[in-house]
Design a protein around this motif. Sequence first.
Motif, PDB file in Angstrom:
ATOM      1  N   GLU A 122      -3.912  -4.426   3.446  1.00 55.14           N
ATOM      2  CA  GLU A 122      -4.373  -4.637   2.235  1.00 55.14           C
ATOM      3  C   GLU A 122      -3.839  -3.528   1.386  1.00 55.14           C
ATOM      4  OE1 GLU A 122      -6.310  -6.292  -1.350  1.00 55.14           O
ATOM      5  OE2 GLU A 122      -6.111  -7.023   0.694  1.00 55.14           O
ATOM      6  N   ARG A 123      -3.770  -2.245   1.855  1.00 58.84           N
ATOM      7  CA  ARG A 123      -3.141  -1.204   1.288  1.00 58.84           C
ATOM      8  C   ARG A 123      -1.670  -1.369   0.985  1.00 58.84           C
ATOM      9  NH1 ARG A 123      -6.741   2.277   4.110  1.00 58.84           N
ATOM     10  NH2 ARG A 123      -5.173   2.300   5.655  1.00 58.84           N
ATOM     11  N   ASP A 124      -1.034  -1.954   1.800  1.00 62.00           N
ATOM     12  CA  ASP A 124       0.528  -2.258   1.582  1.00 62.00           C
ATOM     13  C   ASP A 124       0.613  -3.394   0.687  1.00 62.00           C
ATOM     14  OD1 ASP A 124       1.042  -0.637   3.859  1.00 62.00           O
ATOM     15  OD2 ASP A 124       1.090  -2.039   5.343  1.00 62.00           O
ATOM     16  N   ARG A 125      -0.414  -4.389   0.763  1.00 63.52           N
ATOM     17  CA  ARG A 125      -0.081  -5.321  -0.274  1.00 63.52           C
ATOM     18  C   ARG A 125      -0.221  -4.864  -1.620  1.00 63.52           C
ATOM     19  NH1 ARG A 125      -3.105  -8.646  -3.065  1.00 63.52           N
ATOM     20  NH2 ARG A 125      -5.109  -7.702  -2.209  1.00 63.52           N
ATOM     21  N   ARG A 126      -1.344  -4.054  -1.609  1.00 59.81           N
ATOM     22  CA  ARG A 126      -1.633  -3.596  -3.168  1.00 59.81           C
ATOM     23  C   ARG A 126      -0.478  -2.578  -3.374  1.00 59.81           C
ATOM     24  NH1 ARG A 126      -8.156  -1.864  -2.899  1.00 59.81           N
ATOM     25  NH2 ARG A 126      -8.917  -4.185  -2.703  1.00 59.81           N
ATOM     26  N   ALA A 127       0.157  -1.788  -2.596  1.00 61.83           N
ATOM     27  CA  ALA A 127       1.354  -1.031  -2.760  1.00 61.83           C
ATOM     28  C   ALA A 127       2.465  -1.861  -3.412  1.00 61.83           C
ATOM     29  CB  ALA A 127       1.507  -0.108  -1.742  1.00 61.83           C
ATOM     30  N   LEU A 128       2.819  -2.778  -2.558  1.00 62.58           N
ATOM     31  CA  LEU A 128       3.833  -3.651  -2.962  1.00 62.58           C
ATOM     32  C   LEU A 128       3.576  -4.601  -4.281  1.00 62.58           C
ATOM     33  CD1 LEU A 128       4.517  -5.709   0.518  1.00 62.58           C
ATOM     34  CD2 LEU A 128       5.976  -4.003  -0.720  1.00 62.58           C
ATOM     35  N   GLU A 129       2.447  -4.721  -4.748  1.00 60.23           N
ATOM     36  CA  GLU A 129       1.979  -5.371  -5.825  1.00 60.23           C
ATOM     37  C   GLU A 129       2.246  -4.204  -6.981  1.00 60.23           C
ATOM     38  OE1 GLU A 129      -1.843  -6.687  -5.795  1.00 60.23           O
ATOM     39  OE2 GLU A 129      -1.440  -8.588  -4.698  1.00 60.23           O
ATOM     40  N   ARG A 130       1.909  -3.068  -6.733  1.00 59.57           N
ATOM     41  CA  ARG A 130       2.022  -1.811  -7.780  1.00 59.57           C
ATOM     42  C   ARG A 130       3.439  -1.465  -7.936  1.00 59.57           C
ATOM     43  NH1 ARG A 130      -2.408   0.061  -5.003  1.00 59.57           N
ATOM     44  NH2 ARG A 130      -1.298   1.484  -3.596  1.00 59.57           N
ATOM     45  N   GLU A 131       4.100  -1.674  -6.808  1.00 57.04           N
ATOM     46  CA  GLU A 131       5.577  -1.436  -6.742  1.00 57.04           C
ATOM     47  C   GLU A 131       6.382  -2.405  -7.728  1.00 57.04           C
ATOM     48  OE1 GLU A 131       9.045   0.728  -6.230  1.00 57.04           O
ATOM     49  OE2 GLU A 131       6.942   1.407  -5.937  1.00 57.04           O
ATOM     50  N   ALA A 132       5.967  -3.709  -7.527  1.00 57.54           N
ATOM     51  CA  ALA A 132       6.445  -4.635  -8.276  1.00 57.54           C
ATOM     52  C   ALA A 132       6.266  -4.987  -9.655  1.00 57.54           C
ATOM     53  CB  ALA A 132       5.941  -6.191  -7.604  1.00 57.54           C
ATOM     54  N   GLU A 133       4.930  -4.194 -10.164  1.00 58.66           N
ATOM     55  CA  GLU A 133       4.420  -3.973 -11.366  1.00 58.66           C
ATOM     56  C   GLU A 133       5.338  -3.038 -12.012  1.00 58.66           C
ATOM     57  OE1 GLU A 133       2.461  -4.797 -14.829  1.00 58.66           O
ATOM     58  OE2 GLU A 133       2.817  -5.979 -13.170  1.00 58.66           O
ATOM     59  N   ARG A 134       5.411  -2.095 -11.267  1.00 60.53           N
ATOM     60  CA  ARG A 134       6.376  -0.561 -11.789  1.00 60.53           C
ATOM     61  C   ARG A 134       7.998  -1.157 -12.065  1.00 60.53           C
ATOM     62  NH1 ARG A 134       3.294   2.393  -8.207  1.00 60.53           N
ATOM     63  NH2 ARG A 134       4.845   2.325  -6.471  1.00 60.53           N
ATOM     64  N   ASP A 135       8.232  -2.049 -11.206  1.00 64.92           N
ATOM     65  CA  ASP A 135       9.908  -2.546 -11.199  1.00 64.92           C
ATOM     66  C   ASP A 135       9.703  -3.259 -12.390  1.00 64.92           C
ATOM     67  OD1 ASP A 135      10.414  -0.997  -9.058  1.00 64.92           O
ATOM     68  OD2 ASP A 135      10.432  -2.827  -7.869  1.00 64.92           O
ATOM     69  N   ARG A 136       8.792  -4.011 -12.853  1.00 62.79           N
ATOM     70  CA  ARG A 136       8.788  -5.181 -13.874  1.00 62.79           C
ATOM     71  C   ARG A 136       8.599  -4.323 -15.145  1.00 62.79           C
ATOM     72  NH1 ARG A 136       5.385  -7.318 -17.152  1.00 62.79           N
ATOM     73  NH2 ARG A 136       3.720  -6.022 -16.420  1.00 62.79           N
ATOM     74  N   ARG A 137       7.743  -3.589 -15.354  1.00 63.33           N
ATOM     75  CA  ARG A 137       7.615  -2.506 -16.270  1.00 63.33           C
ATOM     76  C   ARG A 137       8.824  -1.915 -16.770  1.00 63.33           C
ATOM     77  NH1 ARG A 137       1.434  -0.134 -16.028  1.00 63.33           N
ATOM     78  NH2 ARG A 137       0.368  -2.218 -16.222  1.00 63.33           N
ATOM     79  N   ALA A 138       9.438  -1.249 -15.543  1.00 68.79           N
ATOM     80  CA  ALA A 138      10.844  -0.456 -15.657  1.00 68.79           C
ATOM     81  C   ALA A 138      12.019  -1.144 -16.314  1.00 68.79           C
ATOM     82  CB  ALA A 138      11.169   0.185 -14.311  1.00 68.79           C
ATOM     83  N   ALA A 139      12.004  -2.481 -15.802  1.00 65.46           N
ATOM     84  CA  ALA A 139      12.952  -3.607 -16.293  1.00 65.46           C
ATOM     85  C   ALA A 139      12.695  -3.895 -17.749  1.00 65.46           C
ATOM     86  CB  ALA A 139      12.830  -4.851 -15.263  1.00 65.46           C
ATOM     87  N   GLU A 140      11.520  -3.967 -18.019  1.00 64.12           N
ATOM     88  CA  GLU A 140      11.173  -4.368 -19.473  1.00 64.12           C
ATOM     89  C   GLU A 140      11.530  -3.043 -20.215  1.00 64.12           C
ATOM     90  OE1 GLU A 140       7.036  -5.350 -19.588  1.00 64.12           O
ATOM     91  OE2 GLU A 140       7.425  -7.465 -18.873  1.00 64.12           O
TER      92      GLU A 140
END
Length: 254
Positions: free
Chosen positions: A165-183
């Motif tokens: 669960e921690r890994d999944r949430r970490a991946l989601e946070r990382e994906a969200e950070r990447d998305r925001r960084a791309a924006e």
Amino acid sequence: MGSEEMIFKWTDANTADLIVWRVTNNSLFTGRRNAAIKAYELYVKEKQLQGKVAPTWVRKKWENLKQKYKDLKSLRTADGESASATWKWYSVMDGALNSENPITHIITPVRVTIPAPDAPPTKQRKQADWLTALQELEKRQEERERQAAEREDERDRRSTAREDERDRRALEREAERDRRAAEREEIRERLVLEREERREREMFAREERWEKEMLAREERQERDYREREERREREAAAREERLFKVLETFLANK
């Protein structure tokens, strides 16, 4: 001694047998000089262990059992937790060393009624009772170990689930950070392009104004030049006309 330790391996059966024998033959350990070593020599002889283990090593084995029991008992007193869950011989040693809680009182030994003439000697009956108690304790210890293993497996499963669960949430946070960084990067690039376009438009406008100003300046200079030329021509024509008039007047006066 070192070679004997390497040759002889203490099994659970050997350990249980030693505990039973040591308690049932406690009267041999009078505290006198060499009494203990002679008693352990008797143990080696009775158990037919000559050449496999020395009496001094048997004594060391017993002392190690007692020391570990004392260490675990002190830990249980300090922490309030049962030490028997960490060492399978704890309950047995507790019954063997605690006169208020003898091992025969831990469980009720199973006795078999046989005719009196065939009854074993008192010492053998006592050893049989101890062995029965040890077997029951072994079963209880195995059950505790099984339950402890199940609890450990459940803890591992829950820990693995939490890690997943921690890994999944970490991946989601990382994906969200990447998305925001791309924006943010896209916004920066758009702003840079807008600034570049604005600078180009301003530069073209300045060049256009400069060209218009240059053309106007050239036209003004050319117009001024023509006006000066025309004025000089008029002035020159006026001077010539005055000169002709002066000459005509001069000639007329002659």
